[in-house]
Design an enzyme around this catalytic site. Structure first.
Site, PDB file in Angstrom:
ATOM      1  N   LYS A  97       6.707   0.824  -3.697  1.00  0.00           N
ATOM      2  CA  LYS A  97       7.640  -0.060  -3.348  1.00  0.00           C
ATOM      3  C   LYS A  97       7.807  -1.105  -4.264  1.00  0.00           C
ATOM      4  O   LYS A  97       6.808  -2.259  -4.469  1.00  0.00           O
ATOM      5  CB  LYS A  97       7.221  -0.795  -1.747  1.00  0.00           C
ATOM      6  N   TYR A 144       2.426  -2.164  -3.087  1.00  0.00           N
ATOM      7  CA  TYR A 144       3.783  -2.499  -2.574  1.00  0.00           C
ATOM      8  C   TYR A 144       3.625  -3.983  -3.484  1.00  0.00           C
ATOM      9  O   TYR A 144       3.021  -4.504  -3.329  1.00  0.00           O
ATOM     10  CB  TYR A 144       3.435  -2.770  -1.700  1.00  0.00           C
TER      11      TYR A 144
END
Length: 381
Positions: free
Chosen positions: A243, A215
């Site tokens: 992400k 992330y």
């Protein structure tokens, strides 16, 4: 008071026992001595019931720290990494609260069920949107386990188990996999930033445990996870994808290199990303699925643009929490440091819902413009 404490103690003990038995069954599937036979459906039901009972006392069980990485073969048996890589629309689910500030499991279940009914394929539990940073570690594991046992056969459960402490991230991630999550979402160390070599070492420690989505959100961590780090980690068999919140160019770069990437910006979902990890889909999952999976749709994009703008007025999850309260889906409870949007913005949202059509939004009640006194602000939770 004594009876209350005794009942509370019994419920906590029973919940811990259920969690530990389930964890042993996952961690030691071939050992009859370490993993007694169990009925997963019954155990899941017992776990959920005890978690619901336990929430009355604002407590949650936490698994012991196993420090026993799951083997790659065990992880792949439970869920295929390729299946995770194929997920198009994932909701970063909101965590609703009771008036005492504790997690409202009934409202949570209703919200998740609405997502599933409208085609959402994955749920991020205790992420930024779900206010994972405001949860105790025990509450975080409780909510991941609760989501798995109630919805894990319908959606992939992505646990936000990252931390700026590698040791803590390892412990939470092991416990998350022990209660059945399919993949871990791992942010890079924030505040106490490290070097690029340190980032690689941090992520390699976590990749040894199970499937991981990296992330990258530099606006919150103050440190970018550059392509050089991601490309170094990508050959690991437990690397799932990224992400990416670093912009369209970064999303396109990964797509061109064959690295699976999800965006968190609805405006970038057709620029090379495999899918969207969305906060807005908490409100309009059906429209977001249509936007994600139906190809470029200028008319629908234009229709949603005003909602996207309103949603971005303040940092996530302030607008979302305000909106869900106005829709009657969650109780109007905020954990500090978050507070509701001001009155004029609440009026804007009510008008927006009526213009777009109430039928597109989560829940069944009419949208309301709540007054300041309608909200409960909790500073101890």
């Amino acid at each position: 008071m004594r009876i209350y404490q005794e009942e509370k103690s019994r419920a906590l003990k029973k919940t811990r026992n259920v969690l530990v038995k389930f964890s042993e069954a996952l961690l030691f599937p071939e050992s009859k001595q370490q993993a007694p036979e169990y009925d997963s459906e019954v155990m899941g039901r017992d776990l959920s019931q005890n978690l619901r009972n336990e929430s009355r006392w604002s407590q949650a069980a936490v698994l012991p720290s196993f420090h026993c990485p799951m083997s790659i073969s065990d992880v792949k048996m439970r869920t295929s990494i390729e299946k995770i890589r194929s997920l198009r629309l994932i909701t970063a689910i909101k965590t609703p609260y009771l008036p005492n500030g504790q997690i409202d499991l009934e409202a949570y279940d209703n919200l998740v069920n609405f997502q599933i009914a409208h085609g959402i394929e994955g749920i991020i539990v205790a992420g930024t949107t779900g206010e994972g940073q405001l949860m105790s570690l025990s509450d975080k594991i409780m909510l991941i386990g609760h989501t798995v046992h109630n919805f894990g056969d319908k959606v992939k459960v992505i646990g936000n188990t990252g931390s700026n402490s590698t040791s803590q991230a390892i412990s939470i991630t092991e416990q998350g996999f022990a209660v059945g999550m399919h993949v871990a979402l791992q942010i890079n160390p924030y505040y106490g930033r490290t070097s690029m070599d340190g980032l690689i070492a941090h992520y390699n420690s976590l990749l040894s445990i199970g499937p991981v989505i990296i992330y990258n959100i530099p606006s919150r961590t103050s440190q970018d996870v550059p392509p050089s780090v991601v490309e170094t980690l990508a050959p690991n068999p437990n690397f799932v994808g990224v992400k990416e919140c670093g912009g369209i160019d970064r999303v396109k770069l990964y797509a061109d290199k064959g690295i699976v990437v999800w965006t968190a910006n609805q405006r970038e979902m057709h620029d090379g990303a495999i899918g969207d990890m969305s906060a807005v889909s908490n409100l309009v999952p059906g429209l977001m699925r249509e936007l994600m999976c139906g190809g470029k749709n200028p008319s629908l994009s234009s229709k949603l643009e005003t909602l996207f703008d309103w949603f971005s007025l303040e940092p996530i999850p302030i607008a979302l929490n305000t909106a869900l309260a106005q829709l009657g889906v969650t109780k109007p409870v905020f954990r500090l440091p978050f507070v509701p949007l001001p009155q004029e913005k609440r009026v804007e949202f009510a008008k927006l819902v009526k213009e777009m059509g109430r039928e597109h939004f989560v829940g069944e009640k009419d949208v309301e413009v709540l007054d300041d006194h309608d909200f409960i602000i909790v500073d101890r939770y």
